[in-house]
Every structure is written in C-alpha cells, then in structure tokens.
Design a protein around this motif. Structure first.
Motif, mmCIF file in Angstrom:
data_model
loop_
_atom_site.group_PDB
_atom_site.id
_atom_site.type_symbol
_atom_site.label_atom_id
_atom_site.label_comp_id
_atom_site.label_asym_id
_atom_site.label_seq_id
_atom_site.Cartn_x
_atom_site.Cartn_y
_atom_site.Cartn_z
ATOM 1 N N VAL A 183 69.492 91.654 -34.975
ATOM 2 C CA VAL A 183 70.086 91.172 -36.141
ATOM 3 C C VAL A 183 71.235 90.177 -35.852
ATOM 4 C CG1 VAL A 183 69.267 93.153 -37.383
ATOM 5 C CG2 VAL A 183 71.602 93.294 -36.255
ATOM 6 N N THR A 184 71.451 89.231 -36.995
ATOM 7 C CA THR A 184 72.488 88.265 -36.941
ATOM 8 C C THR A 184 73.606 88.577 -37.927
ATOM 9 O OG1 THR A 184 71.255 86.501 -35.886
ATOM 10 C CG2 THR A 184 73.330 85.922 -37.064
ATOM 11 N N LEU A 185 74.769 89.176 -37.455
ATOM 12 C CA LEU A 185 75.783 89.682 -38.287
ATOM 13 C C LEU A 185 77.120 88.952 -38.344
ATOM 14 C CD1 LEU A 185 75.772 93.423 -37.396
ATOM 15 C CD2 LEU A 185 74.616 92.553 -39.133
ATOM 16 N N ASN A 186 77.771 88.810 -39.441
ATOM 17 C CA ASN A 186 78.989 88.132 -39.664
ATOM 18 C C ASN A 186 80.343 88.983 -39.023
ATOM 19 O OD1 ASN A 186 77.405 86.212 -40.996
ATOM 20 N ND2 ASN A 186 77.788 87.266 -42.954
ATOM 21 N N ALA A 187 81.332 88.175 -38.690
ATOM 22 C CA ALA A 187 82.561 88.574 -38.292
ATOM 23 C C ALA A 187 83.050 89.621 -39.508
ATOM 24 C CB ALA A 187 83.432 87.878 -37.590
ATOM 25 N N GLY A 188 83.499 90.890 -39.228
ATOM 26 C CA GLY A 188 83.957 91.664 -40.421
ATOM 27 C C GLY A 188 82.882 92.539 -40.872
ATOM 28 N N ALA A 189 82.893 92.585 -42.195
ATOM 29 C CA ALA A 189 82.191 93.433 -42.881
ATOM 30 C C ALA A 189 80.672 92.928 -43.183
ATOM 31 C CB ALA A 189 82.679 94.156 -44.320
ATOM 32 N N ASN A 190 79.628 93.758 -43.029
ATOM 33 C CA ASN A 190 78.148 93.463 -43.188
ATOM 34 C C ASN A 190 77.442 94.541 -44.069
ATOM 35 O OD1 ASN A 190 77.557 90.761 -41.213
ATOM 36 N ND2 ASN A 190 78.999 92.178 -40.355
ATOM 37 N N THR A 191 76.401 94.321 -44.515
ATOM 38 C CA THR A 191 75.564 95.245 -45.462
ATOM 39 C C THR A 191 74.204 95.177 -44.766
ATOM 40 O OG1 THR A 191 76.958 95.025 -47.249
ATOM 41 C CG2 THR A 191 74.638 96.052 -47.614
ATOM 42 N N ILE A 192 73.606 96.259 -44.495
ATOM 43 C CA ILE A 192 72.346 96.694 -43.923
ATOM 44 C C ILE A 192 71.665 97.637 -44.776
ATOM 45 C CG2 ILE A 192 70.891 97.220 -42.109
ATOM 46 C CD1 ILE A 192 73.275 96.344 -40.020
ATOM 47 N N ARG A 193 70.453 97.209 -45.204
ATOM 48 C CA ARG A 193 69.494 97.959 -46.186
ATOM 49 C C ARG A 193 68.199 98.287 -45.492
ATOM 50 N NH1 ARG A 193 65.302 97.406 -49.784
ATOM 51 N NH2 ARG A 193 65.231 98.681 -51.487
ATOM 52 N N PHE A 194 67.986 99.681 -45.709
ATOM 53 C CA PHE A 194 66.617 100.202 -45.166
ATOM 54 C C PHE A 194 65.661 100.766 -46.249
ATOM 55 C CE2 PHE A 194 69.508 100.303 -41.524
ATOM 56 C CZ PHE A 194 68.493 100.317 -40.443
ATOM 57 N N GLY A 195 64.663 100.124 -46.387
ATOM 58 C CA GLY A 195 63.806 100.734 -47.518
ATOM 59 C C GLY A 195 62.316 100.310 -47.436
ATOM 60 N N ASN A 196 61.551 100.681 -48.473
ATOM 61 C CA ASN A 196 60.027 99.939 -48.254
ATOM 62 C C ASN A 196 59.683 100.341 -49.781
ATOM 63 O OD1 ASN A 196 57.245 99.685 -48.294
ATOM 64 N ND2 ASN A 196 57.313 100.473 -46.079
ATOM 65 N N ASP A 197 59.646 99.151 -50.561
ATOM 66 C CA ASP A 197 59.486 99.189 -52.041
ATOM 67 C C ASP A 197 57.995 99.663 -52.399
ATOM 68 O OD1 ASP A 197 62.015 98.182 -51.823
ATOM 69 O OD2 ASP A 197 61.302 96.292 -52.833
ATOM 70 N N THR A 198 57.099 99.688 -51.400
ATOM 71 C CA THR A 198 55.502 99.976 -51.789
ATOM 72 C C THR A 198 55.159 101.189 -51.242
ATOM 73 O OG1 THR A 198 54.974 98.404 -50.115
ATOM 74 C CG2 THR A 198 55.130 97.579 -52.198
ATOM 75 N N ALA A 199 55.569 101.765 -50.204
ATOM 76 C CA ALA A 199 54.947 102.750 -49.328
ATOM 77 C C ALA A 199 56.262 103.675 -48.676
ATOM 78 C CB ALA A 199 54.066 102.176 -48.217
ATOM 79 N N GLY A 200 55.872 104.830 -48.417
ATOM 80 C CA GLY A 200 56.786 105.669 -47.615
ATOM 81 C C GLY A 200 57.383 105.217 -46.359
ATOM 82 N N ALA A 201 58.583 105.368 -45.905
ATOM 83 C CA ALA A 201 59.289 104.729 -44.784
ATOM 84 C C ALA A 201 59.440 106.100 -43.786
ATOM 85 C CB ALA A 201 60.402 104.016 -45.227
ATOM 86 N N PRO A 202 59.969 105.776 -42.707
ATOM 87 C CA PRO A 202 60.354 106.954 -41.607
ATOM 88 C C PRO A 202 61.556 107.563 -42.385
ATOM 89 C CG PRO A 202 59.687 105.012 -40.523
ATOM 90 C CD PRO A 202 59.650 104.544 -41.935
ATOM 91 N N ASP A 203 61.864 108.758 -42.026
ATOM 92 C CA ASP A 203 63.345 109.270 -42.127
ATOM 93 C C ASP A 203 64.308 108.749 -41.237
ATOM 94 O OD1 ASP A 203 61.851 111.014 -43.850
ATOM 95 O OD2 ASP A 203 61.908 112.618 -42.532
ATOM 96 N N LEU A 204 65.461 108.689 -41.703
ATOM 97 C CA LEU A 204 66.526 107.856 -40.984
ATOM 98 C C LEU A 204 67.559 108.697 -40.509
ATOM 99 C CD1 LEU A 204 66.994 104.939 -40.278
ATOM 100 C CD2 LEU A 204 68.582 104.764 -42.217
ATOM 101 N N ASP A 205 67.874 108.612 -39.273
ATOM 102 C CA ASP A 205 69.046 109.409 -38.570
ATOM 103 C C ASP A 205 70.309 109.002 -38.325
ATOM 104 O OD1 ASP A 205 70.305 111.297 -37.148
ATOM 105 O OD2 ASP A 205 69.179 111.201 -35.458
ATOM 106 N N GLN A 206 70.256 107.677 -37.707
ATOM 107 C CA GLN A 206 71.190 106.957 -37.471
ATOM 108 C C GLN A 206 71.041 105.476 -37.113
ATOM 109 O OE1 GLN A 206 72.941 107.035 -33.111
ATOM 110 N NE2 GLN A 206 74.287 108.467 -33.881
#
Length: 959
Positions: free
Chosen positions: A932-955
């Motif tokens: 992933v390419t991130l900016n210096a400082g604060a960033n936002t990362i989203r995990f989803g799947n609008d159409t189907a079930g996604a895995p459970d997320l730990d960390q």
C-alpha cells in the motif's frame, strides 16, 4: 393405484407446473395462519443433530447407514424422548454442513450421502402415530465440504444428473442442488410438517423457493434461524447466553408477539451440537428455567440433544428427559395451551419481584386463568408482584393444591406464607375477576411519529399496532383523558423488538430500545404543564409501570428523555416503539392480614398516618424528618434464626434525605434516599442484624420522609453482583512505540439493575512504576440508570519500553454492606521493532458500520470483527493510520476465514483493491500481505466487500 400414489402424482404435476413460478412483489409476513395453530398450542420441540460425523465419525455413507441400523436405531425412541420433554415436534438436522451433508432418505438426486433405508419416512410415521410433528432441517452452507480432508459433495455426479457443470462447493451450485432436494422431499413426504432453514441461500431466494413451498405445501411451516424473514412462520433464536438470570432466554430475543418464535439451545452444558463422544452434563436448573421463561413469553423451547449413531441419547440427557417426564405433568395446564402474560394477551407483570425473586406469568386466553411461575424464589416467605389491574379472588399452589393467603393493594399482589418451594418452578394458579381501574377512552398524540405508525396506535386497544418514535429523542406523548379526571399510574407495553441489555450475538451488537430516563407532566389545558414525576424505567420485558400518586387533570405527558440502547448498536439505538399506554385511575383492593404496615406500628413525635393510594394498605406514616424523636417503631419483627438480614423499607421522599434504622437499641444504620414524590413509595434496603425471635426496629429520617411498610428477607447471595455496564476506552490492545508512553483512559459505569449500590468508586489500577493523573470518580450511592464517569492519564516508567502491560479499570461498591467489584482493562504492548504501525480490528478507534465484535481465543487480543461484507455499511475503517513518511509499505492483514473469500481494501478513498484469501476454520488466524502507498501522517484504510461476505478481521500492521 393407491390413494398415496394418486396424491404423489398430483403433487408431481403441481411441482412441474410451479418450477417456473415467480411470485409478484415482496414476501409479506403471515403473522397468523391456521397452519401455525398446532405450534401456537405447543410448548417445546426436540432438535436432533445427527449424521455421518456423529462420533465415531464416518466418511463413507454406506458404512454409516450400516452402523445406524446395526446399532438398533428406531424412530419410536426419538418420538418417545420428545414426549418426555413435553415436546410437540422434532426437528431433524442430518443434512447439516458440519455433519457430512447426509440425507436420511433414499434420494434420486446424487450429490451427497443418501441412505437406502427411509429413516426420515419412519420418523414421520412414528411421529404421526403419537401426535408429534416432524420438521426437516435444511442448510444453505457448502463451506464445510472437505472439513475432514474428504470431499463430501459430489459435484461430478450432480453435474451428470443435471446435464451441465455445477460446482456444489460454491454457494450458487449448492443452492441449486439443495433447491432440488426441497422439491424431492415435498414430493415424497405428505405428513412432514415443514422445513427449518439455517439461513438463506441466494439461489433459493432468486428462484422463489419459499413461495413455491407455500403453494405446494400450504400446511407446512417454514422457520428461519437468527433473522426475521417475512415469509417464514417462525423466527428461531439460536443459543443465547450471558443473560441474568442465565435461564432468562427471552431477555436475548427480539421478536414481538404474536409472531411465532423459538428459543433454540443445547441441553448439554458443553460439547458440540452433535454427539462428540462425550456424556456431557445437563444443567437441570438452567434448562427447566429456560423452558418456563420461554413459555412465559410465548416462545417455543427448541431443545437440542445429541443422539449417538444408534439414535440413543447419552446417559445424562436420558436422565434429564426422564426427570422432565415426571416434573412437567403436574404443572402441564400452566405451560401448555397458554400464552406469555404481561404482553398482548393481558396478565400480571413478569420479571424481577421482591427479595431477588424472578419469574414469569402464563395466561390461558380462553379461561383468563393466570399462573405465577416463581423460577428463582425470593429470600422471604412471600412473593410480591404488580397485579396490572387484575382483581384477585384466589391463589392455589398448582403442584400441591394448597390454597394460599394473599393481599392486594397499591397495584401489587402479595402471595403469603409460602413454605413449599419447588426447586425449579413454584407455580401458583391465580383466579381473578378480570382487569379493572383503567380509562378506556384515552386519546394519544406525540411530538414525533415515524414509518407510518402514528401515536393513535398507543391507545387503540391493540398490541399488534404500535407507535414508532421515528428516531426522535427526546420525544413526548400526550394523553388526553377527555376531561379533568383522577390518574394514579401509567401502564406501558413497549415493543419487544430488542434484547433487554447490551450484548453481542454472533458478532452483531445488540441493545435495548426501551425507555430509560423519563419525565411525566400534567395539564388542565394542554398548554401549561406541571411536574408530576421523573425517573428511569428498567430495561425489562412486559408491562412497565409509572406510579404518579394522586393526580387530577385532563392531560398527562410522558417525555422520553433517553433509551437504553447506545450507538454501538445502531440497529437498536433510538429505535423506540410502544404498543400500548394505558392510564390507571385506581388499584384493586383486597383484605389486609397483618403485614408490616407502618400505620400498624408505634409512632412517636410528629409521626402520623395519612392516606396514600399508591401505598400498601392505602396509608403511610409521614412526619419522620428531624431525627430519632419522630419515628416508627416495630416491636415484634421476628426471625427464626439470628443473623444478618435485608430490611426493605418502602418510603416516600418529598426531599433528598436519609432513612435510618436502629435494631434493639443499637447504633442506627442509614441509607440515602433520593427525592421523589411524597405519595409514591420506592424501596430502600439496609442490612440489619436480628436476633432469633422478636426484635424491636425503629425507623426515622433526617428529611421529609414517609414510611409505607417494611419487610424482612435474606441478603443477596455472595455471587450476585447487580448488572452494570462498564465501558472502558480505549478498547482493544494498544500497540505503542518504544520508550515512555502516556495512555488516556476514560471509563463509564452505568447501573442497569433496580438495586441501590453505595460508596461507588471508579479508577484504574496501574502496574508498578506507572503514574496516574486524575482522581478516582466517586458517588455516595447510585440507583437504576445512574452514571459514574472518569478520565485519567496513565504514564509508563521513563527510560524503558512498555513491554506487555495491562491496566485494570475497576468499579468497586457496596451492596447492602457487602463489597462488590466489576472491572475492565486496557492492555498495552510495545509494537514489534519491524512494524511502524499495529492496530487491532476491534480497537475503539475504528469505525465498524454494521459489523460487530466477537470473541476469538486464538486471535490477537482474543477478539476480532465479524460480519464484514454483503453491504456497503458492513465494513471496518481504520482512521488515523499514522506513518512517518510518504512511501510504499507492506500491509499485513491478520484474519480468519472458512473457505474462499475476499476483502476489498481502500486506502485514503482510492480505488478498492481485492485481496483474495482462503482458509479452514474461523478460529485459525492467517496473515495476508499486500503493498500500500501511504502519506506521511494520518491515513485511512477501509476493509469491506459490498456484494459478498468477507473474512473476519483480527489485526493490521505496517512494515
């Protein structure tokens, strides 16, 4: 041709003609239908999980069937065991994803195990002969197709049967296969009672499966697991735990009557839903309590037992069944053919009663007879509960036939002199002359209504229509009595569409949508209002009451200032719905029999009696302010054994004060009493030491106080802690950098139980070497819905890493002089040297949408986020992902998954990137890595799947 063959031929023609049926418009719930009548009259069902993977596990269908038959399996045994439990139906779960997808019937459709012997047909016939219905379980889930290293779904055979390629290990392919099985079963088993659906498959819904079941088998029931699907007859609520009392299953359900609902739970204390080779214990107390409380809420108890390969139940389950065969019949009339009382069928108030008692009421809708089920007995020899306006004429112990003494006043029925308690459920049959004391012609309006459910529904006499507040808070309901009239109390039935307290169920956050803080005002003209009463209602099922003393006016206004549900459960937050509000003008009155009424005790100084409609016996003693010279003295409060007891005082308080008690001339003990109405009593309790035999008890006060009555009961058990909600932020493991660190901690304690706690203190407890900024938060006392909040900064030792530390945050308090504590914790860890950022998915800094947290012992921090995917809102967003410089990073995603699924990862609002993962078992963490390419400082990362079930997320972590 026989009649059965003719019927089968007709059904076959119908099937052929309906395969292309497409129902018009959305499915509508048939809340009531004649096909449901038999289930409405039922109390319970028996749920049987039994298949190829029943221990000892079989991976070959023929070998399993051989051992089933060779072991002596008989259908009559299962039906007889169901009858012992008082069950009217059996649900057979053999075509189950974790049991090998076995079909206990000869099938012409290849694809998974099918027996040559018609076990299903034998069970249906045995049930019909003994008036026990049989329902067939069907799964939508192919993901466990090779859980044991052997493929249990035969895609090649099914593809050859269909003449085209179909992959049964996909949801689409499995949906197609199982869709065919529904029709095969409908074609062959006329006397089956329906299908129990373990969640929906998109193929079924797209091809209108349920609508076709309705047309082909209009007498069959459809039940769905864990969701309220409109076309289904029954909503089943699976394995709810964590309530108090633990047996109070309805506290975790969300389906208002008259919708049919089930409580689906395991009888064995431990183990799987199916036989795993162990003879697991059955908690008789827990399971009889569930059985009774479900009946008291018109919920059917679907009890899961774990038959072995030969069909026999393990020994401890057989023992429980034999116990039930003798325990149920003496009280059968109180649990069969009845409805839960305190709801739309009328009846007295269920829930918590005096001295720790808890129970439910059932009512016979045809005769009006009510049954008081005391599941947890009080710490006294009487039971006192709200009568809901019913004039009682007689009380009888249903098991023994003994007629019992009772009194009735101030809206309460007191059943006295109880000496014979059943260990699990003492049942009293109560005869009444019906309900009285309510105005029939009240009109309602509200400051807000939503979703087409107007305030006029509040007073239309029907609990099946309701008012929706439209998400507004505060919101006011005005009640017009038509002219200036007397009013004594409000009786409120809220919509039973939410659990009673905050919880997580299958990873979904839940909370109560019921009234918490309220205010009542009165008016003669609807413009100028005077204060009547304010307070909090408990988050509890059934009718709730607000006593308002002696009021006279034309209008009453109930303003709901807030509800119990919080924003962590958005589905329930601010979702207030009320079925009915009734205005009571008087309480039923009965004879007095020497209860410990204040007006019957000695008085000194300015203490005097006066009328009080809301008080027991309709009188109280006032003038107790000013100390010991103005007092009420009881000369003969007797107990059999010397010891410490709970003395409950029902007092009225025109101002904030203390009530004090001196026993046998000893130094007084005091407890705080908040300001309330001078003509409505509330309970205050004090721990007192009493001698065996008669005791002298003097009651006095520092402020303007009235005394209604006192009662003596035992102390709460040492393992009882009043229910509280303690919220500690931040939540989840906090991964910090090297060196000295400071952590800001906030905590909020809410008292959810109708107890009084004293000397309340809330503060973190730091590890050695840490320093704390901020003092403990304290309160002298707290009552229902009371809050205590605090904020602190914890700083680690200078010159060293945090390492692995845990900061407990504890609330300590006293309950009747005994110490109690509840606690949470903030775990802190130094992040690994090769990581520039680490955050748990469950961290309170994240945004969860409609997902939810769930426990995961193998996961980092023992939690993960579940229910990601399927809609845009079902996502997890990590804000404030801070990195030192703009560049490409390696994002490590720690997850659990069963089968192939995908995340779509979005960074700073950019294009989503699909991350495909696979795995076996939802308790095994895996790690995926993406750039992933991130900016210096604060960033936002989203995990989803609008159409189907996604895995459970730990960390997530960045390197």
């Amino acid at each position: 041709m026989g009649l059965r063959r003719v019927c089968a031929a007709v059904v076959a023609v119908l099937l052929a003609s309906l395969l292309t049926v497409v129902a018009q418009g959305p499915a509508q719930a048939e809340v009531r239908h004649p096909r449901q009548d038999w289930l409405r009259q039922s109390t319970a069902g028996l749920f049987l999980h039994w298949g190829m993977f029943t221990a000892p596990k079989h991976l070959n269908c023929a070998e399993w069937e051989r051992d089933v038959t060779g072991g002596g399996w008989t259908a009559d045994y299962w039906i007889d065991e169901a009858r012992k439990l008082g069950a009217s139906y059996v649900v057979l779960a053999t075509f189950h994803s974790r049991l090998g997808y076995a079909r206990p019937w000869p099938s012409k459709i290849p694809g998974s195990c099918a027996t040559e012997r018609d076990l299903l047909g034998e069970l249906v016939r045995a049930g019909k002969a003994k008036d026990v219905k049989v329902i067939l379980y069907m799964t939508d889930d192919p993901q466990w197709h090779s859980e044991h290293g052997v493929q249990m779904l035969d895609s090649a055979a099914y593809s050859a049967h269909k003449g085209e390629q179909v992959d049964l290990t996909t949801r689409e392919g499995f949906g197609r296969y199982s869709y065919d099985l529904f029709f095969e079963v409908m074609r062959n088993y006329d006397d089956l009672a329906g299908f129990w659906i373990d969640n929906d498959n998109e193929y079924w819904e797209r091809n209108k499966l349920y609508e076709q079941v309705r047309q082909l088998r209009p007498t069959w029931l459809l039940s769905n697991n864990n969701e309220d699907t409109p076309i289904m007859d029954t909503v089943s609520n699976e394995q709810k735990t964590g309530m108090f009392p633990s047996y109070d299953y309805p506290a975790a359900t969300f389906t208002p009557m008259p919708r049919l609902s089930e409580a689906c739970y395991k009888l064995p204390n431990t183990g799987d839903w199916w036989y795993d080779g162990g003879n697991h214990a059955v908690d008789t107390r827990l399971n009889t309590g569930r059985y009774i409380t479900n009946a008291g809420s018109s919920i059917k108890s679907l009890m899961a037992e774990t038959p072995m390969v030969n069909g026999r139940m393990p020994a401890q389950q057989e023992t429980y069944n034999n116990f039930m065969a003798g325990w149920v019949p003496p009280i059968r009339e109180s649990i069969h053919g009845v409805e839960g009382a305190g709801y739309l069928y009328g009846g007295m108030q269920p829930g918590f009663w005096n001295d720790g008692a808890h129970g439910v009421i059932t009512i016979n809708p045809r005769t009006g007879k009510q049954y008081v089920h005391v599941v947890t007995r009080p710490r006294a020899d009487f039971v006192r509960l709200r009568d809901n306006g019913y004039r009682v004429t007689g009380v009888r112990d249903l098991r023994t036939g003994e007629q019992l003494r009772f009194t009735q006043s101030a809206g309460h029925l007191t059943i006295q002199g109880i000496t014979k308690w059943d260990e699990y459920d003492t049942v009293f049959a109560v005869e009444t002359l019906g309900q009285q004391g309510f105005y029939p012609d009240v009109k309602a309006s509200a400051t807000s209504s939503g979703n087409g459910f107007p305030a006029s529904n509040l007073t239309d006499g029907s609990h099946e229509t309701y008012w929706d507040a439209g998400g507004a808070q505060p919101v006011s309901i005005s009640l017009d009595l038509g002219r200036r009239r007397k009013a004594a109390f409000l009786a409120i039935n809220q919509r039973e569409s939410s659990p009673t307290h905050a919880r997580v169920s299958f990873g979904r956050p839940e909370d109560s949508s019921r009234i918490k803080d309220y205010q009542v005002t009165g008016s003669d003209d609807g413009r100028t209002w005077w204060h009547v009463r304010s307070g909090a209602l408990p988050s509890a099922r059934g009718t709730q009451f607000i006593d308002i003393g002696a009021q006279e006016g034309r209008f009453l206004k109930l303003t709901v200032l807030g509800t119990w549900g919080g924003p962590q459960a958005p589905v329930y937050s601010k979702q207030l719905k009320i079925d009915e509000i009734r205005v009571g003008h008087s309480y039923p009155r009965g004879s007095r029999d020497g209860a410990l009424e204040a007006e019957d005790a000695s008085r000194s100084g300015s203490a005097r009696t006066e009328s009080c409609a809301a008080c027991s016996g309709a009188r109280q003693v006032t003038g107790l302010g000013g100390g010991e010279r103005n007092a009420v003295t009881y000369r003969d409060i007797s107990v059999a054994t010397a010891g410490t007891y709970a003395l409950q005082l029902d007092v009225t308080a025109a101002e904030t004060s203390t009530v004090s008690v001196s026993v046998n001339g000893a130094a007084p003990t005091s407890v705080a009493v908040p300001r309330d109405r001078a003509d409505v009593p509330d309970a205050a309790s004090i721990a007192v030491s009493l001698n065996a035999g008669a005791n002298t008890v003097k009651v006095f006060s520092t402020g303007r106080l009235g005394l209604d009555r006192v009662s003596v009961g035992g102390l709460p058990p040492s393992n009882y802690t009043p229910k509280t909600t303690l919220t500690v932020q931040p939540h989840g493991v906090q991964w910090v950098g090297p060196g000295q660190q400071s952590v800001k901690i906030t905590a909020r304690l809410r008292l959810d139980a109708d107890d009084q706690i004293d000397e309340v203190s809330l503060a973190p407890a730091l590890p050695a070497g840490w320093t704390l900024t901020g003092a403990p938060a304290v309160r002298t006392s707290m009552r229902l819905a009371g809050l205590l909040e605090g904020t602190w900064t914890a700083t680690s030792p200078a010159g060293q890493d945090v390492g692995s530390a845990s900061i407990p945050v504890a609330a300590s308090f006293q309950l009747l002089g005994s110490d109690r504590k509840v606690s949470g914790a903030v775990p802190v860890r130094t992040r690994p040297a090769d990581r520039v950022f680490v955050r748990e998915a469950e961290d309170s800094a994240n945004q969860f949408g409609s997902t939810g947290l769930t426990g995961c012992g193998a996961c980092s921090g023992a939690e993960k986020v579940r229910n990601i995917g399927g809609s845009a809102d079902a996502s997890v967003t990590f804000p404030q992902v801070i990195v030192p410089e703009t560049r490409s990073y390696r994002l490590f995603v720690r997850f659990t998954v069963n089968g192939a699924r995908s995340y779509f990862v979005t960074v700073n609002g950019g294009a989503p990137v699909e991350v495909k993962v696979d795995g076996v078992g939802n308790n095994t963490p895996y790690v995926a890595e993406i750039p992933v390419t991130l900016n210096a400082g604060a960033n936002t990362i989203r995990f989803g799947n609008d159409t189907a079930g996604a895995p459970d997320l730990d960390q997530i972590a960045l390197a």
